[in-house]
Design a protein around this motif. Structure first.
Motif, PDB file in Angstrom:
ATOM      1  N   THR A  26       4.150   3.559  -0.034  1.00 28.19           N
ATOM      2  CA  THR A  26       4.304   3.574   1.319  1.00 28.19           C
ATOM      3  C   THR A  26       3.112   4.222   1.804  1.00 28.19           C
ATOM      4  O   THR A  26       2.319   4.753   1.193  1.00 28.19           O
ATOM      5  CB  THR A  26       5.668   4.151   1.602  1.00 28.19           C
ATOM      6  OG1 THR A  26       5.694   5.558   1.143  1.00 28.19           O
ATOM      7  CG2 THR A  26       6.804   3.520   1.265  1.00 28.19           C
ATOM      8  N   GLU A  71       3.244   7.876   0.936  1.00 24.06           N
ATOM      9  CA  GLU A  71       3.135   8.329  -0.640  1.00 24.06           C
ATOM     10  C   GLU A  71       1.696   7.784  -1.054  1.00 24.06           C
ATOM     11  O   GLU A  71       1.002   8.531  -1.798  1.00 24.06           O
ATOM     12  CB  GLU A  71       3.912   7.068  -1.760  1.00 24.06           C
ATOM     13  CG  GLU A  71       5.271   7.371  -1.534  1.00 24.06           C
ATOM     14  CD  GLU A  71       6.292   6.278  -1.995  1.00 24.06           C
ATOM     15  OE1 GLU A  71       7.500   6.567  -2.049  1.00 24.06           O
ATOM     16  OE2 GLU A  71       5.814   5.160  -1.900  1.00 24.06           O
ATOM     17  N   ASN A  72       0.835   6.955  -0.327  1.00 24.63           N
ATOM     18  CA  ASN A  72      -0.428   6.824  -0.690  1.00 24.63           C
ATOM     19  C   ASN A  72      -1.256   8.057   0.000  1.00 24.63           C
ATOM     20  O   ASN A  72      -2.212   8.425  -0.945  1.00 24.63           O
ATOM     21  CB  ASN A  72      -1.031   5.596   0.181  1.00 24.63           C
ATOM     22  CG  ASN A  72      -1.161   4.273  -0.811  1.00 24.63           C
ATOM     23  OD1 ASN A  72      -2.003   4.092  -1.552  1.00 24.63           O
ATOM     24  ND2 ASN A  72      -0.328   3.266  -0.391  1.00 24.63           N
ATOM     25  N   GLU A 130      -0.351  10.790   0.046  1.00 24.37           N
ATOM     26  CA  GLU A 130       0.222  12.240  -0.878  1.00 24.37           C
ATOM     27  C   GLU A 130      -0.375  12.014  -2.103  1.00 24.37           C
ATOM     28  O   GLU A 130      -0.572  13.114  -2.798  1.00 24.37           O
ATOM     29  CB  GLU A 130       1.746  11.868  -1.015  1.00 24.37           C
ATOM     30  CG  GLU A 130       2.389  12.868  -1.514  1.00 24.37           C
ATOM     31  CD  GLU A 130       4.074  12.622  -1.891  1.00 24.37           C
ATOM     32  OE1 GLU A 130       4.280  11.686  -2.201  1.00 24.37           O
ATOM     33  OE2 GLU A 130       4.729  13.457  -2.389  1.00 24.37           O
TER      34      GLU A 130
END
Ligand code: ADP
Ligand code: MG
Lengths: 794, 225
Positions: free
Chosen positions: B99, B102-103, B105
């Motif tokens: 997501t 997440e990318n 992060e």
């Protein structure tokens, strides 16, 4: 970090459904094979390990020479035990004699012919650790008229009543009081009993047994004093044998040794001809290797599909590198992924194993101990997860992580030639294994059908076997025979010492051909109707007959092999004498020669056989006229019950008896068939994945070719060719290996088929056809696709 | 911040040898915003890859923050890179399976930032690039401009000293392109050094200085005022 890896692994898993399913399915099948095998092997190696004194317990065995082969014989006479205790009091702590017997046990009006009765010395329960639920191990068998029964046998007789103190009748003559209840004997024990009775009980009826050193009827186990070296004891056995059997050895012209066999070596002893349970270590190892090979094939699918897809993941790899990931981390990530696959597959396998357990135990013929409570099972699971995770994960991991970030991001990866040829090597291996297994199955099936269809030289159809396993029937054998003959549908009856396929004694003979030599020949003691009942062919002389009053004491038949062994043609043998040095007191004249017939399994060559009239009736063969044996069996039952009242009527058929001889081989046949189907299935699963992958990759190429006018066949050929080449190569490599393995297997049969080229052709044909179907379906799908659509995928 | 001298990069394949960088020298000072321009194939991306420690030069010297890094091994380069350099690519290069959150992060995971801190910092930058409302979406669900904003967020989440952008507006329309350029300018004003490859004279005007390249060499430098 691990969370992120897991996340992406799960998302990838969902995105690539086909590949994930193929991997999981393959691994699950492979791991399930391994688990089932593990449970089997674990049980095999746990045999007799539960005895607390196990490392000090040995079985005394005689070692003789049978046709030039060293043969260990477990049966010794009852006289050995006291003699051993007497001669070696410092070394031997206890000696226990165990005789398996078959007796009629009755309680009130129920009676059973118990086949698993052990007659044993009173130390039985203190030497062996068979658990007693009731009773004291040291004293349960002290009273000669006591009996210990297992839990389930007690249920059979007494239901829910308390068995202790109840009286059971032994062979309708003796009263035994139940003094103990044993837990049912665990599967992993070579000794298996339902009841134990003190051996002392026989002392009154068979006093000779306990003193005669040559009546070898029972097993003798010794428990050595702690920390004694059995080798030192064995060294003194030579003197022991000379002391007690010196004269006997001189008489029979050969000597025997005595050894002490460790308890934990008994189960895997090869060709021990005792009636206890045995395992075959070689088969255990072979099956284990095959299960591991299947798992390896599944791992290779994983490697193949992951490397084939490497390009798709290159962007992710490149990006992670850009963001600071080093090679080690990426390798860790991909290995973690394969470990995840392995773990998932392991869980599915445990479920599948549970599911298959009933069928599996049915196939094995016994229950395996529950595996979920076995700590080694979890060790095995952990081992499989680690091994599979590393094995399947490391190559793709190293490959993927070795890409340079810039190239990865551009997506122009040169997985190229190296990756492709590596993949092909794996496919070659997978199909080598599969085709070897198919070759094995083809050869085994062919050999088994050869065995079933070989003319055994006697008539095995419609022949009943009734064993004389109690005194009543054995003592009235002739009356039994005569009454049977009055049944119209009974054609012939013969009483004998061993049926074809059954046990035949061997005795030392002297013969006119060379009186100084001792010939060890197999023997058949029977009546005058033997040849007729079995339909044997007389090739010289005449059959045994009542017409000649002297036949019963002075005549014998021999088989062709015996004639050859004595140096005669069949005709020359007639009229010559032969002498059974142990059984007979006078010489017998050879009155006839029968054509060789297979009285033993086709694994053994036909040995010399002497058929002579004699009173050693262990069974009756009944040849039936009618095709429907049902009514005849009923009539036979009536006769049996009137002669041996109280004994259950049990019978079998001669043709089934012969099938039993090859039970191990039929089991190998089924196990290998299943394994080879599984192996080729898993291999094709991988091939299917690769095929669908390459067709997707080449969609555009196919589109262009079609636009340029290529035919569907051409395209199918183009797409299939690449994948089928390694399959074919694998199949070719399998030929010599399969030949070697099966040649070895066939050596265990004295009578066997020859290899024929079609066996290999068939095996390769099967593999190629299945592979072709697998690949072809994908190729045809691609070839038939609308080229406009295929081009649009760019 | 960056000082390179006589840098050489030669690509060798079976048949041809391409000199991508030919004794190239240049310097970028702390806090500068430099645009690199030149015709296709002149070596701009190659230069950027070397500046980003993604690739090593065949010869020459490369001093980054006062340290000679031309001969660094992969491990050391990765270490230096993940703490100091952010990347923005023409094709965004977001991971499709992750997501937006997440990318962004991801770089923090590789620099070992704790989970609670990561959440705070990711939300902060997502807020800054105005993509907060899409934090749980997947890249395919976003427009090109939005994707590039996520990519910028990812490049800056680790607070790098240097941002390297290879044609960041190449796949965007002028409206979205301008937005990205505004963001880069903001970052530069807050002290981040930026080196950007571009084909667009319009975009280049956001920078302080333009380096023009031809055949692996710098041919001209324009100072913007
Ligand atoms: N991996 C590579 N292998 C071979 N040649 C390359 C490779 N990468 C770039 N080149 C060549 O190096 C030269 C410079 O490329 P690049 O730096 O990508 O140019 P630009 O980004 O300015 O368009 C080009 O001629 C290109 O073909
Ligand atoms: Mg470029």
């Amino acid at each position: 970090m691990v969370k992120n890896y897991l996340l992406i692994a799960i998302k990838n898993f969902r995105k690539q459904k086909l590949f994930s399913l193929i991997n999981i399915l393959g691994l699950t099948i492979g791991i399930t094979c391994c688990l089932l095998l593990f449970l089997f092997i674990f049980n095999e190696f746990s045999y007799d390990k539960f005895h607390k004194n196990g490392k000090d317990i040995y079985r005394i065995m005689r070692v003789g020479n049978l046709n030039g082969n060293r043969q260990e014989i477990p049966y010794v006479s009852a006289a050995y035990a006291p003699a051993l205790m007497n001669d070696f009091p410092d070394v031997i702590e206890k000696a226990v004699r165990v005789m398996r017997d078959n007796d009629l046990i009755s309680y009130n009006n129920i009676s059973f012919n118990e086949k698993n009765i052990y007659l044993a010395d009173s130390d039985f329960f203190s030497v062996f650790s068979f658990n007693l639920i009731r009773g004291n191990p040291g004293t349960v068998l002290k009273d000669p008229n006591s009996i210990v029964v297992t839990e389930s046998t007690a249920k059979k007789y007494f239901g829910n009543e308390d068995p202790i103190g109840k009286i059971l009748q032994f062979n309708k003559s003796q009263q035994l009081k139940v003094t103990g209840i044993a837990k049912d004997v665990p599967v992993n024990s070579h000794l298996q009993f339902d009841m134990v009775v003190p051996l002392e009980l026989l002392k009154s009826s068979r006093p000779d047994w306990f003193t005669n050193f040559s009546l070898n009827t029972l097993f003798t186990y010794i428990q050595l004093k702690p920390n004694t070296d059995p080798a030192l004891l064995e060294k003194q056995f030579g003197g022991f044998m000379d002391k007690y059997l010196g004269n006997f050895f001189k008489e029979i012209g050969q000597k025997m040794e005595l050894i002490a066999k460790p308890l934990n070596k008994i189960y895997f002893a090869a060709n021990a001809f005792d009636s206890v349970k045995h395992g075959n270590k070689k088969m255990v190892y072979i099956f284990m290797s095959i299960a591991l090979l299947i798992l390896l094939i599944a791992c290779m699918n994983f490697i193949n599909l992951s490397t084939a897809r490497a390009a798709e993941r290159s962007k992710e790899v490149g990006l992670r590198k850009v963001l600071g990931a080093v090679k080690k981390q990426l390798i860790g990530q991909f290995i973690l992924e394969s470990v995840l696959f392995a773990t998932l597959a392991c869980f599915l396998s445990i479920g599948l194993t549970e599911l298959l357990m009933p069928a599996y135990t049915h196939f094995l013929g016994y229950d395996l101990p529950s595996f979920l409570g076995n700590p080694w099972f979890y060790v095995c699971i952990a081992g499989i997860i680690t091994a599979v995770g590393l094995l399947a994960g490391s190559y793709p991991a190293i490959l993927l992580s070795s890409f340079s970030p810039i190239e990865s991001l551009k997506g122009v990866l040169k997985v190229g030639k190296k990756g492709t040829s590596f993949r092909k090597v794996l496919v070659v291996f997978q199909f080598t294994v599969s085709v070897i297994l198919i070759i094995c199955v083809v050869v085994i099936i062919k050999q088994m059908s050869y065995i079933k269809n070989t003319d055994l030289g006697f008539n095995k159809e419609q022949t009943m076997i009734i064993r004389f396993d109690n005194y009543d029937i054995a003592s009235k054998g002739h009356q039994f025979k005569n009454e049977l003959l009055s049944i119209p549908a009974v054609q012939d009856v013969s009483l004998m010492s061993g049926e074809p396929g059954g046990f035949h004694d061997s005795y030392p003979f002297e013969a006119e051909a060379n009186p100084a030599e001792k010939y060890l020949f197999n023997t058949e003691f029977t009546d005058m109707d033997f040849v007729k009942t079995l339909g044997l062919k007389i090739i010289a002389g005449r059959d045994l007959s009542d017409q000649f009053g002297t036949d019963s004491l002075q005549a014998a038949l021999i088989n062709r092999t015996a004639a050859v062994k004595l140096g005669y043609t069949p005709d020359q043998a007639i009229g010559k004498w032969i002498f059974n040095t142990i059984r007979d007191s006078i010489k017998r004249t050879i009155v006839g020669v029968v054509e060789d017939y297979h009285f033993a399994s086709l694994k053994d060559p036909i040995n010399p056989l002497v058929i002579s009239p004699g009173k050693d009736n262990r069974l009756a063969l009944i040849k039936i006229k009618s095709a429907d044996p049902g009514p005849v069996i009923n009539n036979v039952r009536k006769v049996y019950s009137s002669i041996a009242p109280g004994y259950p009527f049990e019978y079998s058929f001669l043709d089934e008896r012969f099938d039993q001889l090859y039970r191990a081989e039929s089991r190998q046949e089924s196990v290998l068939s299943i394994f080879s189907i599984i192996a080729i299935f898993v291999a094709c699963l991988g091939l299917f994945g690769l095929a669908s992958y390459t067709t997707i990759k080449r969609t555009k190429e196919v589109g262009v070719r079609k636009v340029l006018g290529s035919s569907v066949q051409n395209i199918v050929l183009l797409l299939s060719k690449d994948l089928l080449k390694p399959v074919l190569l694998g199949a070719l490599i399998a030929i010599p290996i399969g030949y070697y393995a099966m040649n070895k297997w066939l050596q265990s049969f004295a009578y066997r088929i020859e290899f024929q080229w079609w066996m290999f052709a068939l095996a390769i044909g099967i593999a190629i056809t299945i592979a072709l179907l697998t690949v072809g379906v994908q190729a045809i799908k691609a070839a038939l696709a609308n080229p406009v659509k295929s081009l649009r995928t760019e | 911040m960056i000082k390179i001298k006589d840098l050489e990069k030669i690509y060798r394949t079976e048949e041809v040898e391409t000199i991508a960088l030919n004794k190239l020298s240049m310097e970028v000072k702390d806090g500068e915003f430099v645009a690199v321009m030149g015709p296709s194939g002149c070596g701009k991306s190659t230069l950027l890859n070397i500046l980003g420690l993604l690739d090593d030069p065949d010869a020459g010297s490369f001093i980054f923050n006062g340290i000679e890094v031309a001969k660094f091994n992969e491990r050391k380069r990765a270490d230096l890179r993940k703490h100091n350099i952010g990347f923005v690519f023409q094709s965004f290069n977001l991971i499709d399976e992750l997501t937006v959150f997440e990318n962004v992060e991801l770089p923090l995971i590789y620099t070992g930032v704790k989970s609670s801190e990561r959440k705070k910092r990711v939300d902060e930058v997502l807020d800054k690039v105005q993509i907060m409302h899409r934090r749980n979406h997947y890249p395919q669900q976003l427009s090109g401009g939005q994707q590039q904003r996520v990519a910028v967020a990812r490049a800056v989440v680790n607070k790098p000293k240097l941002i390297l952008a290879d044609e960041p507006t190449g796949n965007l329309d002028s409206h979205n392109g301008n937005e990205v350029m505004e963001m880069l300018t903001d970052l530069n004003e807050q002290g981040t050094t930026i080196v950007m490859v571009t084909h667009s004279e319009h975009d280049a005007r956001y920078s302080h200085r333009i380096i023009r390249m031809l055949d692996g060499q710098t041919v001209l430098e324009n100072i913007m005022v």
